[in-house]
Each structure stands twice: as structure tokens, then as C-alpha cells.
Write a protein that holds these residues in place. Sequence first.
Motif, PDB file in Angstrom:
ATOM      1  N   THR A   1      -3.140   3.491  -2.235  1.00 50.29           N
ATOM      2  CA  THR A   1      -3.852   3.876  -1.016  1.00 50.29           C
ATOM      3  C   THR A   1      -5.255   4.435  -1.252  1.00 50.29           C
TER       4      THR A   1
ATOM      5  N   LEU B   1      -1.064  -7.547   3.496  1.00 45.09           N
ATOM      6  CA  LEU B   1      -0.352  -6.283   3.338  1.00 45.09           C
ATOM      7  C   LEU B   1       1.103  -6.441   3.759  1.00 45.09           C
TER       8      LEU B   1
ATOM      9  N   SER C   1       0.861  -1.169   0.000  1.00 41.06           N
ATOM     10  CA  SER C   1       0.000   0.000   0.000  1.00 41.06           C
ATOM     11  C   SER C   1       0.901   1.224   0.000  1.00 41.06           C
TER      12      SER C   1
ATOM     13  N   CYS D   1       3.587  -0.831   3.815  1.00 42.09           N
ATOM     14  CA  CYS D   1       2.641   0.239   4.131  1.00 42.09           C
ATOM     15  C   CYS D   1       3.427   1.541   4.260  1.00 42.09           C
TER      16      CYS D   1
ATOM     17  N   VAL E   1       4.621  -4.312   8.968  1.00 38.37           N
ATOM     18  CA  VAL E   1       3.526  -3.336   8.932  1.00 38.37           C
ATOM     19  C   VAL E   1       3.159  -2.926  10.348  1.00 38.37           C
TER      20      VAL E   1
ATOM     21  N   ALA F   1      -0.507   5.324   3.283  1.00 39.72           N
ATOM     22  CA  ALA F   1      -1.386   4.270   3.792  1.00 39.72           C
ATOM     23  C   ALA F   1      -1.595   4.431   5.294  1.00 39.72           C
TER      24      ALA F   1
END
Length: 104
Positions: free
Chosen positions: A16, A40, A11, A43, A74, A47
Amino acid sequence: MQCTSCRPPESDFSTTPALPEVAEPISALGGALVLDLSGLAFCDSSALSALVRLHEVSKAAGGTLCLAALQPQVQAGITMTSPHLMPSIREEVPSGVIGTADHA
């Protein structure tokens, strides 16, 4: 409980915008919103900003935001930059959630 499933491999600034498009209308209804972030792997700051925004929208509507099944990198990024989101992190997607919406 409402659930939005988020499964992009990463992301960033280019991907996003899809997250708030899908999740913000649900979070604005109040109630519980669960984001399954198990897929995910990356990030970035845009994001993270989107997750903070969803948290704020959910809270303002009297609801809650749950970030579920985060990858370690993440979760580390969220922990370092957005510690106020920490109480909403769960190791697994809670049982009993209904409805899913995938976006890629």
C-alpha cells in the motif's frame, strides 16, 4: 485530466505505501485524478485507508478522485466499508485522460 494507473495484483500492508507515494502528489494539485484499478484483485484495510486519504487530499485541493475498472470483490469491499467513495467509482477508465504512472 491526470491519470495514475494502479495495477498491483493485490494491495495490502506491504504494498500500500507505493500508492500514496505515486498518487498523493498528483491529487494535491487538484483537478481530476483517475486510478485504474483493473488489475487490483485484493484490497485490505490499509489500501482502503489509502484510497480514503487520496479522496480527502483531492477534495481539499478542489479536485476529484475517480476509481475506475474495479474488480467485483474490490468494489464490494469499498461499498461496505467506505460508501462515501461510491460516487467516484466508474466501470471503465474515462476516455481522454492524459499521463499515466504505474507502480508495482
